[in-house]
Design a protein around this motif. Sequence first.
Motif, PDB file in Angstrom:
ATOM      1  N   ARG A  20       0.788  -1.232   0.170  1.00 28.32           N
ATOM      2  CA  ARG A  20      -0.625   0.442  -0.158  1.00 28.32           C
ATOM      3  C   ARG A  20       1.372   1.535  -0.283  1.00 28.32           C
ATOM      4  O   ARG A  20       0.912   2.144  -0.838  1.00 28.32           O
ATOM      5  N   ILE A  21       1.635   1.304   1.139  1.00 29.76           N
ATOM      6  CA  ILE A  21       2.177   2.064   1.303  1.00 29.76           C
ATOM      7  C   ILE A  21       3.732   2.689  -0.731  1.00 29.76           C
ATOM      8  O   ILE A  21       4.055   3.383  -1.125  1.00 29.76           O
ATOM      9  N   HIS A  22       4.305   1.878  -1.259  1.00 27.06           N
ATOM     10  CA  HIS A  22       4.942   1.438  -2.272  1.00 27.06           C
ATOM     11  C   HIS A  22       3.671   2.238  -3.413  1.00 27.06           C
ATOM     12  O   HIS A  22       3.790   2.990  -3.686  1.00 27.06           O
ATOM     13  N   TYR A  23       2.571   1.982  -3.011  1.00 26.24           N
ATOM     14  CA  TYR A  23       0.873   1.747  -4.432  1.00 26.24           C
ATOM     15  C   TYR A  23       0.986   3.747  -4.451  1.00 26.24           C
ATOM     16  O   TYR A  23       0.714   4.083  -5.340  1.00 26.24           O
ATOM     17  N   TYR A  24       1.060   4.027  -2.777  1.00 21.90           N
ATOM     18  CA  TYR A  24       0.685   5.427  -2.675  1.00 21.90           C
ATOM     19  C   TYR A  24       1.557   6.727  -2.558  1.00 21.90           C
ATOM     20  O   TYR A  24       1.549   7.238  -3.346  1.00 21.90           O
ATOM     21  N   GLU A  25       3.007   6.239  -2.753  1.00 23.27           N
ATOM     22  CA  GLU A  25       4.330   6.731  -3.276  1.00 23.27           C
ATOM     23  C   GLU A  25       4.820   6.643  -4.398  1.00 23.27           C
ATOM     24  O   GLU A  25       4.866   7.479  -4.886  1.00 23.27           O
ATOM     25  N   GLU A  26       4.354   5.777  -5.160  1.00 25.72           N
ATOM     26  CA  GLU A  26       4.150   5.959  -7.000  1.00 25.72           C
ATOM     27  C   GLU A  26       3.282   6.660  -7.300  1.00 25.72           C
ATOM     28  O   GLU A  26       3.262   7.377  -8.528  1.00 25.72           O
ATOM     29  N   LEU A  34       1.389   9.013  -5.975  1.00 23.60           N
ATOM     30  CA  LEU A  34       1.918  10.766  -5.953  1.00 23.60           C
ATOM     31  C   LEU A  34       3.449  10.811  -6.914  1.00 23.60           C
ATOM     32  O   LEU A  34       3.102  11.869  -7.007  1.00 23.60           O
ATOM     33  N   SER A  35       3.751  10.016  -6.993  1.00 23.02           N
ATOM     34  CA  SER A  35       5.007  10.286  -7.660  1.00 23.02           C
ATOM     35  C   SER A  35       4.347  10.565  -9.271  1.00 23.02           C
ATOM     36  O   SER A  35       5.287  11.821  -9.613  1.00 23.02           O
ATOM     37  N   ARG A  36       3.322   9.829  -9.265  1.00 25.74           N
ATOM     38  CA  ARG A  36       2.221   9.731 -10.846  1.00 25.74           C
ATOM     39  C   ARG A  36       2.358  11.327 -11.191  1.00 25.74           C
ATOM     40  O   ARG A  36       2.285  12.332 -11.956  1.00 25.74           O
ATOM     41  N   GLN A  37       0.924  11.687 -10.287  1.00 25.98           N
ATOM     42  CA  GLN A  37       0.864  12.756  -9.720  1.00 25.98           C
ATOM     43  C   GLN A  37       1.622  13.723 -10.171  1.00 25.98           C
ATOM     44  O   GLN A  37       1.320  14.880 -10.624  1.00 25.98           O
ATOM     45  N   GLU A  38       3.099  14.514  -9.180  1.00 25.93           N
ATOM     46  CA  GLU A  38       3.469  15.317  -9.150  1.00 25.93           C
ATOM     47  C   GLU A  38       4.592  15.318 -10.835  1.00 25.93           C
ATOM     48  O   GLU A  38       4.206  16.704 -10.874  1.00 25.93           O
ATOM     49  N   ALA A  39       4.587  13.811 -11.509  1.00 24.03           N
ATOM     50  CA  ALA A  39       5.400  14.072 -12.747  1.00 24.03           C
ATOM     51  C   ALA A  39       4.025  15.076 -13.765  1.00 24.03           C
ATOM     52  O   ALA A  39       4.445  15.575 -14.514  1.00 24.03           O
ATOM     53  N   GLN A  40       3.009  14.671 -13.945  1.00 25.52           N
ATOM     54  CA  GLN A  40       1.926  14.894 -14.343  1.00 25.52           C
ATOM     55  C   GLN A  40       1.643  16.811 -14.279  1.00 25.52           C
ATOM     56  O   GLN A  40       1.716  17.529 -14.920  1.00 25.52           O
ATOM     57  N   LEU A  41       1.653  16.843 -12.744  1.00 24.05           N
ATOM     58  CA  LEU A  41       1.830  18.803 -12.430  1.00 24.05           C
ATOM     59  C   LEU A  41       3.047  19.189 -12.933  1.00 24.05           C
ATOM     60  O   LEU A  41       2.772  20.149 -13.435  1.00 24.05           O
ATOM     61  N   GLN A  42       4.230  18.309 -13.076  1.00 24.16           N
ATOM     62  CA  GLN A  42       5.462  18.941 -13.563  1.00 24.16           C
ATOM     63  C   GLN A  42       5.092  19.381 -15.228  1.00 24.16           C
ATOM     64  O   GLN A  42       5.715  20.626 -15.757  1.00 24.16           O
ATOM     65  N   PHE A  43       4.482  18.307 -16.098  1.00 22.96           N
ATOM     66  CA  PHE A  43       4.079  18.352 -17.268  1.00 22.96           C
ATOM     67  C   PHE A  43       3.646  19.703 -17.463  1.00 22.96           C
ATOM     68  O   PHE A  43       3.231  20.369 -18.961  1.00 22.96           O
TER      69      PHE A  43
END
Length: 194
Positions: A48-54, A56-65
Motif C-alpha cells: 500500500r505504501i509503495h502504491y501510494y508513493e507511486e 504521488l510520484s505520477r501526480q507530481e510528474a503530471q503537475l510538472q508536465f
Amino acid sequence: PIYRLMYFMEGIQNNSISKITEMNLPFYEMNLMSITLKNMVEEIRNQRIHYYEEKLSRQEAQLQFMQLQLKPHFFLNCLKSLNTMAADAGMENMQEIILNISDYLRYFLRIDRKTTLLREEIIFVENYIKLQNLLANRKIICNFLMEEDLSHWEVPVLCIQTFVENSIKYVKLPQGKTELPILIQINRLITENG
C-alpha cells in the motif's frame, strides 16, 4: 487462540488493523498461522505504501508536465505581442527576428518526440541560420547537399542543428574574414541489416 486470530483477520478485512502484535500462541500450528498472518499484513502494508508513493510520484510528474506546457504558451504570447508592437512601429527587421524566434521555440516544444522528418529538421536549421544572420555581425551561408530526396526520412531531433550551432559557436575564422560557409552533406547509408 483461534478467536484472537479471527479477531485480527476481521480487523484486516475491515481495514481497522494494519499491524499485528505478537500472540505467542501455545500450539505450533497456531503460532505458525499467527506469524504467517503477521507477515502477510506487513507485506500488504508495504505494498500500500509503495502504491501510494507511486501514485504521488505520477501526480507530481503530471503537475510538472502541465507547468512545462503553460510556460511555452506564455513565451509565445509574449512574442506575438512583441511582433504586433514591432509591426505598429514599422520595424520589419525586428518582426523577422521575433518570427524566427517563435518558429525556433515551436520546434523545441515538440522536442519530446525522438525523431522528426528530415525536411522539418532542415527547415529548423535554416530558420536558425536566418536568426543568426539577423543577430550576428557575420554572414552565415549554409548549403545542403543530398544525393537523392531523403526529406521524408525520419531522423533524430536536432541531429543537424546541433552540429550547425557548434560550428557557428566555436569556429575560428581567418583574420579579416566575416563570412562563414557551412556545407551539410546528407547521405543514405545502407547498413548490414539493410
